[in-house]
Design an enzyme around this catalytic site. Structure first.
Site, PDB file in Angstrom:
ATOM      1  NE  ARG A  27      -3.822  -0.012   2.440  1.00 43.58           N
ATOM      2  CZ  ARG A  27      -4.749  -0.165   1.923  1.00 43.58           C
ATOM      3  NH1 ARG A  27      -5.119  -1.290   1.335  1.00 43.58           N
ATOM      4  NH2 ARG A  27      -5.622   0.837   1.847  1.00 43.58           N
ATOM      5  CD1 TRP A  79       2.815   5.434  -2.908  1.00 48.89           C
ATOM      6  CD2 TRP A  79       1.580   7.167  -2.879  1.00 48.89           C
ATOM      7  NE1 TRP A  79       2.947   5.745  -4.123  1.00 48.89           N
ATOM      8  CE2 TRP A  79       2.088   6.929  -4.151  1.00 48.89           C
ATOM      9  CE3 TRP A  79       0.617   7.990  -2.370  1.00 48.89           C
ATOM     10  CZ2 TRP A  79       1.872   7.769  -5.372  1.00 48.89           C
ATOM     11  CZ3 TRP A  79       0.214   8.840  -3.790  1.00 48.89           C
ATOM     12  CH2 TRP A  79       0.703   8.737  -4.854  1.00 48.89           C
ATOM     13  CE  LYS A 493       1.579  -4.879 -14.795  1.00 47.36           C
ATOM     14  NZ  LYS A 493       0.191  -4.769 -14.930  1.00 47.36           N
ATOM     15  CD  GLU A 496       2.885  -1.594 -13.353  1.00 44.46           C
ATOM     16  OE1 GLU A 496       2.324  -1.157 -12.251  1.00 44.46           O
ATOM     17  OE2 GLU A 496       2.107  -2.563 -13.965  1.00 44.46           O
TER      18      GLU A 496
END
Ligand code: F6R
Length: 616
Positions: A27, A79, A493, A496
């Site tokens: 997270r 984050w 994909k 990232e």
């Protein structure tokens, strides 16, 4: 984004918090911290706050020298939203006197006004975060109420925004006060204490029976038990949710990383998502849709709304819904949809796709669509998530917990679920016969074995292709039809997880601009499976080849001709074009991972990302 955890009981709190935080790292992972109760030499309780920039493992080493006595504490993995990643901005945040500490997941929209007011009343802020206002608001309320739970409840009345919050107070040892609005909180009672976290994964060692706190509900945890209350402080009896997966799913199980493990789980995801969906008479069973056949028959427009990878699943669904059901289908980024004025009527079906079920933009778009009168159908991986709860009906993707930040197995679960929806709409609209539905359903199920075959055979070819890409400054992904839709996901994909710049284009668009990028050695990854547009895609590749591109083709087994233009070929089994996105996505996922590993990247936790995006 951000994960919170709390424990009060008879065990060593720091160990439970660190284990929980590691599981919540998906997270957010730019800093982490804990607040632990400690009894000083005078017998008074103090709060020790320890925070570190970076991943939880750094915090763990910092805590290694601390004694094991504390049995109550809260923790956070962050984050960053307000304030850069730094020790001062890491949670927990404390009141001026240091006797109250809070951890928070969410955004406080009116924090600037609240901060001004609190500063005028003499509070000193030590961070740039929005969260810190909570610590000071609770401090003020506590001075009046002398009760942590009541003070938290009072503080929440001043806050505009979203929060999953846990607070401790040195004057109430053993108590954790919890509040929730728009951000997830789960609470569980184990044999050795009471637990709270942003996700069940952090407390599943202790219990499988959890309470998913609802907006506006509060909880007071003590070593002896948990009391749930509403905004007025009245005791409530929340529903218990039983979790039927186990902790093995949250462990790597011998794989070097979660991303690879999850890619390899995809055959199971296909099978599990399809279990029980076809009656012996060829009827599809999607009762969770919440719509009768008559209501479905009236649908004349479909919007798929989603973000990121889930949006790409929508691109695939558009092809299927339009070709099988002949219903116009638009796919929109939820962040755009929510700020437009889309044409919505009572016969519009909005399909919201979200792995986490808590993406802020997708949720806002669902709410907007329902206000405008649309039926909303959710496709999500998380039972009881906000997307599930706020939609009229829901299909669960049965991917089980996805830990790697880059979505893989839940993407496959989304495509399979959307394919079921497209089949159902085709059947209801009378465009597909029962026999056709049965045949397509079985072919869809066959993709489980086809994915397994790719996993078993294509490793070496993917490794060679990855070597060819790893030092390139950039890469292009191209395809047509389903191949174009899956190219967008392939490019996402790759960028990232490997930080290598990548773009995707419909192959026919190359000559309208992107082909200018091609110079000798430039990698072009092409989805050239057998489809009605195969020859056209090959022509476009020849144009790239002529300009020196290094071509990596995802091609159908048996296609020897492709070797004439492709430098590298990754073969996948022959499937109907409608299902090619499922099979073609597997080598693209593996390629992205392999390039990232070669480039020394952390494939499970790429920089700057978080798995649940609960901010706009
Ligand atoms: C990419 C990825 C993200 C998510 C996006 C939406 O691998 O995982 O692009 O797809 O943040 O998240 P959900 O599906 O949870 O709404």
């Amino acid at each position: 984004m951000c994960g919170i955890v709390g424990y009060t009981g008879s065990d060593t709190a720091k160990d439970i918090l660190i284990t929980g935080l590691k599981r919540l790292e998906y997270r957010g992972y730019d800093s982490a911290g804990v607040a632990l109760e400690r009894t000083d030499s005078d017998g008074a309780t103090q709060l020790d706050i320890v925070r570190r920039v970076g991943k939880v493992v750094g915090l763990e080493s910092e805590l290694a020298n601390m004694d094991d006595a504390s049995t109550c504490g809260i923790g956070h993995t962050r984050w960053a939203t307000h304030g850069r990643p730094s020790q001062a901005n890491a949670h927990p945040h404390a009141s001026c006197d240091g006797r109250i500490a809070v951890v928070h997941n969410g955004i406080i929209e009116n924090f600037a006004e609240l901060r001004d007011e609190l500063e005028q009343r003499g509070h000193t802020f030590r961070s740039q975060t929005d969260t810190e206002v909570f610590a000071h608001l609770i401090e003020e309320a506590y001075a009046q109420e002398h009760d942590l739970m009541a003070a938290v409840r009072e503080a929440c009345t001043h806050v505009v925004g979203a929060y999953g919050l846990a607070a401790v107070c040195a004057d109430e040892p053993g108590v954790i006060a919890v509040a929730r609005k728009d951000n997830p909180i789960v609470i569980g009672r184990g044999e050795r204490g009471s637990y709270v976290a942003s996700d069940v994964i952090a407390l599943i060692d202790a219990t499988r029976d959890v309470v998913v706190l609802e907006d506006g509900q509060f909880a007071r945890l003590t070593p002896e038990g948990i009391e749930y209350t509403d905004a007025a402080g009245k005791t409530i009896q929340p529903d218990i949710t039983h979790i039927d997966w186990d902790i093995d799913m949250a462990e790597k199980g011998g794989y070097p990383d979660f991303m690879l493990k999850e890619i390899c789980e995809q055959p199971r995801v296909v099978r599990d998502t399809l279990v029980g969906r076809l009656s012996p008479y060829g009827e599809l069973d999607i009762d969770e849709l919440g719509l009768t056949f008559e209501e479905l028959n009236l649908i004349d427009r479909v919007y798929v709304i989603a973000c990121g990878t889930s949006y790409h699943a929508g691109l695939i669904a558009k092809n299927l819904i339009e070709s099988w059901a002949r219903i116009p289908c638009e796919v929109e980024a939820a962040s755009e949809f929510r700020y437009r004025n889309p044409i919505i009527t009572p016969s519009t079906l909005v399909v919201a796709v979200s792995q986490s079920g808590e993406t802020a933009d997708t949720l806002a778009a669902i709410r907007d669509a329902r206000i405008k009168g649309a039926k909303v159908f959710g496709i999500t991986n998380v039972v009881g998530s906000p997307v599930a709860r706020e939609s009229d009906g829901v299909i669960y993707t049965k991917a089980n917990k996805e830990i790697a930040v880059a979505s893989t197995k839940s993407f496959i679960g989304q495509i399979v679920s959307l394919t079921l929806l497209a089949l159902l709409l085709g059947q209801v609209k009378g465009k597909l016969t029962t026999g056709q539905v049965r045949m397509l359903f079985h072919e869809l199920g066959d993709t489980a074995a086809q994915i397994q075959h790719i996993l078993d055979t294509q490793g070496p070819a993917i490794h060679e292709a990855a070597l060819a890409c790893k030092d390139a400054p950039s890469a292009l992904f191209v395809g047509r039809g389903m191949g174009a839709a899956i190219s967008y996901e392939g490019a996402l994909k790759l960028k990232e997880v490997s930080y290598l710049h990548a773009e995707a284009y419909a192959a026919g668009e190359m000559k309208h601009g992107p082909i200018a990028l091609i110079d000798p050695g430039f990698p072009v990854i092409a989805v050239t499976t057998k489809s009605p547009t195969y020859d056209k895609t090959v022509s476009n590749l020849k144009e790239c080849e002529a300009r020196g591109a290094k071509i990596i083709a995802i091609a159908t087994e048996g296609d020897e001709d492709i070797k004439q233009i492709a430098d590298y070929v990754i073969y996948i089994p022959l499937v109907r074009d409608a299902f090619s996105a499922i099979t073609a996505s597997v080598p693209l996922q593996l390629l992205a991972r392999e390039v990232a590993v070669m480039r020394g990247c952390d494939v499970d936790q790429p920089r700057n990302l978080a798995k649940s995006v609960t901010v706009e």
